[in-house]
Every structure is written in C-alpha cells, then in structure tokens.
Design an enzyme around this catalytic site. Structure first.
Site, mmCIF file in Angstrom:
data_model
loop_
_atom_site.group_PDB
_atom_site.id
_atom_site.type_symbol
_atom_site.label_atom_id
_atom_site.label_comp_id
_atom_site.label_asym_id
_atom_site.label_seq_id
_atom_site.Cartn_x
_atom_site.Cartn_y
_atom_site.Cartn_z
ATOM 1 N N GLU A 7 0.708 -1.152 -0.017
ATOM 2 C CA GLU A 7 0.217 -0.080 -0.089
ATOM 3 C C GLU A 7 0.899 1.358 -0.010
ATOM 4 O OE1 GLU A 7 -0.642 -2.739 2.000
ATOM 5 O OE2 GLU A 7 -2.741 -3.350 1.675
ATOM 6 N N PHE A 14 -11.324 -7.974 13.477
ATOM 7 C CA PHE A 14 -10.259 -8.522 12.637
ATOM 8 C C PHE A 14 -9.868 -7.324 11.561
ATOM 9 C CE2 PHE A 14 -9.056 -10.659 8.802
ATOM 10 C CZ PHE A 14 -7.731 -11.001 8.999
ATOM 11 N N GLN A 15 -8.760 -6.937 11.598
ATOM 12 C CA GLN A 15 -8.368 -6.057 10.417
ATOM 13 C C GLN A 15 -8.898 -4.825 10.662
ATOM 14 O OE1 GLN A 15 -8.320 -7.545 6.407
ATOM 15 N NE2 GLN A 15 -6.443 -8.224 6.822
ATOM 16 N N LYS A 63 -17.714 -1.416 5.409
ATOM 17 C CA LYS A 63 -18.198 -2.149 4.572
ATOM 18 C C LYS A 63 -19.749 -2.365 4.378
ATOM 19 C CE LYS A 63 -17.096 -6.968 2.930
ATOM 20 N NZ LYS A 63 -16.409 -8.231 3.401
ATOM 21 N N MET A 113 24.061 9.137 2.123
ATOM 22 C CA MET A 113 24.071 10.284 2.928
ATOM 23 C C MET A 113 24.299 10.174 4.406
ATOM 24 S SD MET A 113 23.773 13.482 2.273
ATOM 25 C CE MET A 113 22.726 14.062 1.092
#
Lengths: 584, 173
Positions: free
Chosen positions: A48, A110-111, A160, A481
């Site tokens: 993502e 969940f999630q 959802k 760097m």
C-alpha cells in the site's frame, strides 16, 4: 445504487481515470463495483505504501488528483507513510480505505484500525462515512478539499456495510462546501507594497518553491515572466525545480543544504527577497537567526500558516501564486517602475564571482581503473536525455541531491522527489505512477541502492503492466548520506550504513522479465545509458560508482548560508559545532 | 524562536462544525505542534446543534499565537477563529466547585470567606461544604488560595468561557 457503486461513480464523475490499490476483505464490495465497469482503471500494487507514492507521482506529473484504494487495518496503516509524504509535499490525493462494518467499529474486530484517528495528523482532512446518504457529498467534497488551496491528501474511511447499503447518488455540481474557501487573490495594498519593494531593490533575489508547481503550469509561466521582466536572479528549492527554465541565465540553481554556492550566498546577501510558494524550510534556511539578515522579505503563499512560521516577513501576501504574480505583473506594467540598474550591475558582478567558484565541480578520470563518479553518471544521463522531455523521480539521499544539482528542468511537473518527508522508497513507485499517467514518456527513477530496496516489491507492478520505467541505480554500496554525515560529524564511525546483502540487480531484473544493465567504468556510462534508452520495456541500470564520494556544497546543520562547505579541499578546515550535531 | 520573556496569554473562541472528531483535530493540532492549552471548554451553541464553540486559553510568543490561529483556520471543519485577547474587551468567566473538609473555627472561617466571595453553598455535611463560585480566573484563584489554608480541598474547574463585550455578535453562534 449501492455505496460501492456510488464511490466508483463519484470517481468517474470527478474525471478519475486510474486508481492505485490493493484488495482485501473490507473493500471487496468496491472491487466488485470496479469489476463491473470500465471507466476507472485499477493498477494493482504490491504494497500500500507503493500505491500512495504511485498516486503522488501520477498527481505531481499530471496535475490531477491521485487516487488510492486500500483495505482496512494493515492496508490503511501501510498507507500512512505515503499520506504523510503527500501532506508534507502538498500533493492532492484521495485515499479510500476500507473499514470494518459500523457495528463492529471500536470492538477490535479483525483488520480493524482507527484509521481516521491514525491519519488525522497526516492528512489535510479525513472522513468516516457512517451513512450511505452522506457518501456522495463526502466524495465530492473530498476532491474539492484535496485539490483547492494548499493541496493535500484526504482519507475517506468506508465501513463495509456502507459499501453494501443502497442510497441515492448526487453529482459533483450538487455539492458545495460551506466555509472551506481558501483565499486566492492577493490583497491589492500588499501587491502595491511588493511592487515598490521589488522595483527599488539593489540586491534582489527570487526564492521559488514547490507551491509554484502546485499552482500549475500557467502560474509557473507567470513566475518565469516576472523573473525575465525584472532581470533579477532567481533560485529554486528542491521542490520548485522546473518552475522557471533552468536555461534562464538568471537561474542560480537550487538553494539550501546542498544548493549552489551562488544561490546560498545571494540569499544571504540580498536586500529584497521574494519568496513565491516556498515555506522557509530548515533545509533551505540553515541557522534561522543568521538567515538572510539584511533583507526585506516578501512572501507569497496560499497557506496563511506558512507565513511567519519560521521567518518573520515584511510583506506577506496570501493567495494563489498564479493570481498574485499575475497581479504583480499587471501592477508592474501599469507603474512601469525604474529599476536601479547601476546597483543591479554590481549585484550581478558579485553573483558572477560566486558562480565562478564552480561549486559543483568534480573530477572524473577516464582511465579504465577510474571509478565512475555519481555526478558524472547523472550529468551524462541528463545530456543524453535532455531532448526527450523526460520525467525524473528520485529516492532519498546523496543521489537525490546530485540529481537535483545535475539534472536540469525546463518545465514544471517533470521532477518528482520526496522533499519534506524524505521518504526512501519513494522514487520507484512514483515512477510507476508517472508512467501510468504518461504511457509514452521517458520516466527515469534516479535511485540509490539503499532506497531501491525499500519498495523493491513494486518491480512486480512494473512487470505486470510492462511499464517502461527506467530504474537508474547510483550504486555506491553505502547509505551514502548517512555515511557522509558519519564521516563529517561522527568521526568516521560507519555504524550500520553499509549496504550489505544487496541482490545482483541484473539478475533481479531478469527474474522479473526485465532487462538489467551495468556500468563499472567511466567509458561504459554513455553506452549503458544509450542502451537503456533503446530498450522499449523496463530496465534496471546498476551504475556502480565510487564509494567515497560526498555531496557538496553542504551547509552543515546549524550553520548559516555563508558558512557553506565547498568540498574537495575545503572540508578539513571545517569543524562541526555541538549545536549543529543535534540537528538532523 | 521561543523567547520566554514575550510569552502572552490569549483567550480564543473557535466556532466549529459539531461533528465527530472535531475536538480531536483541535487538540491533536496543539499537541502535535507543541502549543500550550491552559484550559479548554466545548459545547454546542447553535439552535440546530450544528455549531460548537470551543473556548480555549493558550500562551506563546506573538509569532506562535499567530501560528496557532493560522493552523486552526486550516482545519476544514473550523468556521471561525477569534482571538478575544486581540479583538478587544471581553468577559471571561469560570465556574468552580470546591469541597472543603474541616471543623471548628476553620469551618466557620471558610463559610465567612465564601460569603465575601459570593460563593454559594451547594452541599453541606457535618465535616464538609461544597461551594460553587463563578467569576474571573483571577477571582477563582484567590478564593482557592484561601480555601487551601482552611482544610482539605477538592477542586473542579470548568475552564474559561469567554465572550466579546458589547454588540458584536459572532455569526452562527
């Protein structure tokens, strides 16, 4: 119409052609809606974070709003780095996140993650849509908020059950925001003050930032016209590169920590500074109490909170760069002021002396035993691609600064880099987004080997869509760097900055069905770049460069512009203050 | 940038859309950017309950105060930001409830001082009073100071609510 269908319809009505996403349980209705239509194309990413950087690359190169679709929980949390990056660099994005059904919110389902809570400080605004009847309005308002004023990312969290729920859809015209109305036109009194100050300047400078690019190509043209008309010197920030053509003789290069000697000294010594769409970031100002001590400062910015945040200014002008610079141009033409040519001649003479220092000089031996200097690799890339209207993205680190120093831009929207947040792993997915927006253009990610590894999984996305992205790795086998700072500030104790365990980038490319090319000697550089350009598909170039090269000029942390280090023979004389060491 | 000597106290009135998360946005902005909140009150103030008014007291240098206002105005659900300290004469009020536990002469003295301050007795027990007092934060401070000397005290304070004097009326509120 279901909530999921409304979301996709709203995207289509907002002119969205492509979205970047990754499916999961909480967004299945949305993916079902995507499956059933053809107006919005979906690019499947591998992580993502990659999706958000792709949307950023897409947005910055096309001027449109980038759109991301991710699932709940880990999908949303993985997007956080990208959202923060977009907030810092003012990139307009919509990030649609799935959420557990409303009756489960707060139950540690969940999630489940508190997405609006987590993203509140890293978005311009966010929404949790609990009622399908609010959905159309939220979708359209989100696009308005993301793209207007100072642009930024907006999250819309979609439970959802709301995606499944049936409701009525409203088009974009039926929705207006009540009180989020950014000021775009500058205050005429301030404009007049600014014109007088600019006209009377003896040692002026234009300090041009990324806000100009965000204001659009027309605004950039207006800024270029102002610079040309006055004949004054101009410098651009990292994010502002391309606002004015680099071929303009008045352009002094980039300013700031790794900016040019002439740009930084001109900023330090000027008597009138005109900041346009720039935010006096700490990389630009260096030590704040020694920043351009003797100048009157004009600051044009659409975000009132950018004004007087770090540096107190004399003439603040809140407004859109295009509008305000247009007002200044009109006022200037009306007044036709007489500028102080004699003083300006002296100022330019001084600037030419600083220019003559040739601060970006490096030495490239051409023998077979010589290693490739990173600056040389980028300079050759520029020379061999400058007629191809290339889009350049970068990762973060030394290669990024060298790219900013050695790749020259004639137009805005061709340079995509993570400036504010400094996100390693930005460039590869950003290049994917640019390529999706410009399928036939040459898109090169100038990368370091360390950053490349941070979002290397997106090679899968490149392979899946056969995007002809060129990944140009400046490989010095060090987190350069970090190594440079350790050398200069921490007694050359190189803690954990060696890039151990690197893959063979040629074989890695081949394993994805791409081409891999490598150069290890200076005389191979041109051939490898030419070969890269001839290949139609994606290419990884492993440019094996000298390991010890440092990026100069450099204003060390806590130092002022006029304490700039030039490198080469200059560096032993410099000592680092304790105060500077604690700064990043 | 922070110069301790020019820290100013400012009272602000912030009118916001009455929607979930709006207080978190304001509070998160203050904590995220390191600004001070000395007190904060919030309640809906419009007839249709669509607008809430946040009264907050903050402190900082003039540059920080300017930043606070600009940053607040950047939040999408924020309608108006008023710096009452800057805008002119205003009234500041605070409500406090003080429970004092004591006996004998101290108990009588507490009652006498409460009378001087025009605090109301809202509860009495054999060994305690609960006083209710409204007034400026300065008045409340001096009352609490005296009470602390006269027994065990438990204090609840509302934080400052403030409003401009005279005819000027905030839109929507």
């Amino acid at each position: 119409m279901s909530g999921a269908e409304m979301v996709i319809k709203a995207l289509a009505d907002q002119g969205v052609e492509v979205i970047f996403g990754y499916p999961g349980g909480a967004v299945l209705p949305l993916y079902d809606a995507i499956f059933k239509q053809n107006s919005v194309r979906h690019i499947l990413v591998r992580h993502e974070q990659g999706a958000v950087h792709m949307a950023e690359g897409y947005a910055r190169s096309t001027g449109k709003v980038g759109v991301v679709l991710v699932t709940s929980g880990p999908g949303a949390t993985n997007a956080v780095t990208g959202l923060t990056d977009a907030l810092m660099d003012s990139v307009p994005l919509i990030c649609l996140t799935g959420q557990v059904p409303t009756h489960l919110i707060g139950n540690d389902a969940f999630q489940e993650a508190d997405t609006t809570g987590i993203t509140r400080p890293c978005t311009k605004h966010n929404y949790l849509v609990k009622d399908v009847d609010d959905l159309s309005a939220v979708m359209h308002e989100a696009f308005y908020v993301a793209a207007s004023g100072r642009p930024g990312p907006v999250v819309i969290d979609l439970p959802k059950d709301v995606q499944f729920a049936e409701g009525e859809y409203f088009g974009p015209d039926e929705v207006t925001h009540r009180h989020y109305l950014p000021q775009t036109i500058g205050d005429p009194a301030r404009i007049a003050e600014a014109v007088d100050l600019i006209a009377g300047a003896k040692k002026p400078i234009f300090y041009i930032g990324g806000g100009c690019v965000n204001a659009g190509p027309e605004a950039c043209k207006a800024v270029s016209e102002l610079v040309r008309m006055t004949g004054y010197p101009a410098t651009t920030t990292l994010m502002g590169l391309g606002t004015i053509p680099s071929s303009l003789p008045q352009w002094l290069g980039m300013l700031g920590m790794h900016g040019t000697y002439e740009a930084n000294l001109a900023m330090h010594g000027c008597d009138v500074m005109v900041a346009i769409g720039a935010r006096f970031d700490d990389r630009v100002t260096g030590r704040i109490d020694a920043f351009s001590p003797d100048s009157k400062k004009i600051h044009i910015d659409i975000d009132p909170s950018s004004i007087n945040k770090n540096v107190a200014v004399d003439v603040p002008i809140v407004g859109d760069v295009g509008e305000v610079v247009g007002q200044i141009l009109d006022s200037w033409k009306n007044k036709d002021p007489k500028i102080d040519s004699k003083a300006l001649e002296g100022w330019w003479k001084q600037i030419e002396e600083w220019r003559a220092v040739d601060c970006l000089r490096y030495e490239q031996g051409q023998a077979a035993t010589d290693t490739i200097k990173p600056q040389y690799a980028i300079e050759r890339l520029y020379e061999l691609t400058k007629d191809r209207d290339a889009f350049i993205t970068t990762e973060v680190g030394q290669h990024q600064m060298w790219a900013a120093q050695f790749y020259k831009f004639e137009k805005p929207n061709h340079w995509m880099t993570s400036g504010g947040l400094g996100t390693m792993g930005y460039g590869l997915p950003a290049a994917v987004g640019v390529q999706v927006g410009h399928p036939d253009a040459l898109v090169v990610d100038i990368a370091g080997e360390g950053s490349t590894m941070m979002n290397i999984q997106e090679l899968g996305t490149i392979a899946q869509y056969n995007l002809p992205v060129k990944i140009f790795i400046i490989n010095n086998e060090w987190l350069g760097m970090v190594r440079q700072w350790q050398e200069l500030l921490h007694g050359a104790r190189y803690a954990e900055s060696y890039s151990a365990g690197l893959p063979d980038f040629i074989k890695l490319a081949e394993s994805y069905g791409m081409r891999g090319l490598r150069a290890t000697q200076p005389d191979q550089v041109d051939d490898v770049i030419k070969q890269m350009l001839e290949i139609d598909g994606p290419v990884i170039v492993d440019m094996v460069v000298s390991k010890e090269e440092n990026c100069f000029p450099m204003i060390p942390g806590g130092a002022a512009h006029n304490e700039i280090m030039l490198g080469l023979n200059d560096r032993e004389e410099q000592t680092q203050s304790e105060d500077g060491m604690v700064l990043v | 940038m922070t110069n301790k000597s020019n820290i100013e106290r400012h009272v602000m009135a912030v009118l916001v859309d009455n929607e979930p998360g709006v207080l978190a946005r304001v509070v998160g902005l203050f904590s995220g950017r390191g600004y001070n909140i000395e007190s904060l009150t919030v309640a809906t103030v419009s007839e249709d309950e669509s607008v809430s008014r946040i009264n907050l007291v903050t402190s900082g240098t003039p540059m920080i105060i300017e930043q606070i206002k600009a940053q607040l105005e950047r939040l999408v659900p924020i309608r108006e930001v008023h710096d009452l300290t800057e805008e002119g004469p205003h009234v500041e009020h605070e409500l406090t409830l003080v429970k004092i536990t004591n006996a004998g002469a101290e108990r009588r003295e507490a009652l006498r001082i409460a009378d001087i301050f025009r605090a109301r007795v809202v509860d009495t027990a054999v060994d305690s009073f609960v006083f209710s007092l409204t007034g400026s934060p300065v008045k409340i401070e001096s009352f609490l100071e005296l009470m602390r000397n006269l027994g065990d005290v438990e204090i609840a304070r509302s934080g400052v609510v403030a409003i401009m004097r005279g005819e000027k009326r905030k839109r929507d509120a």
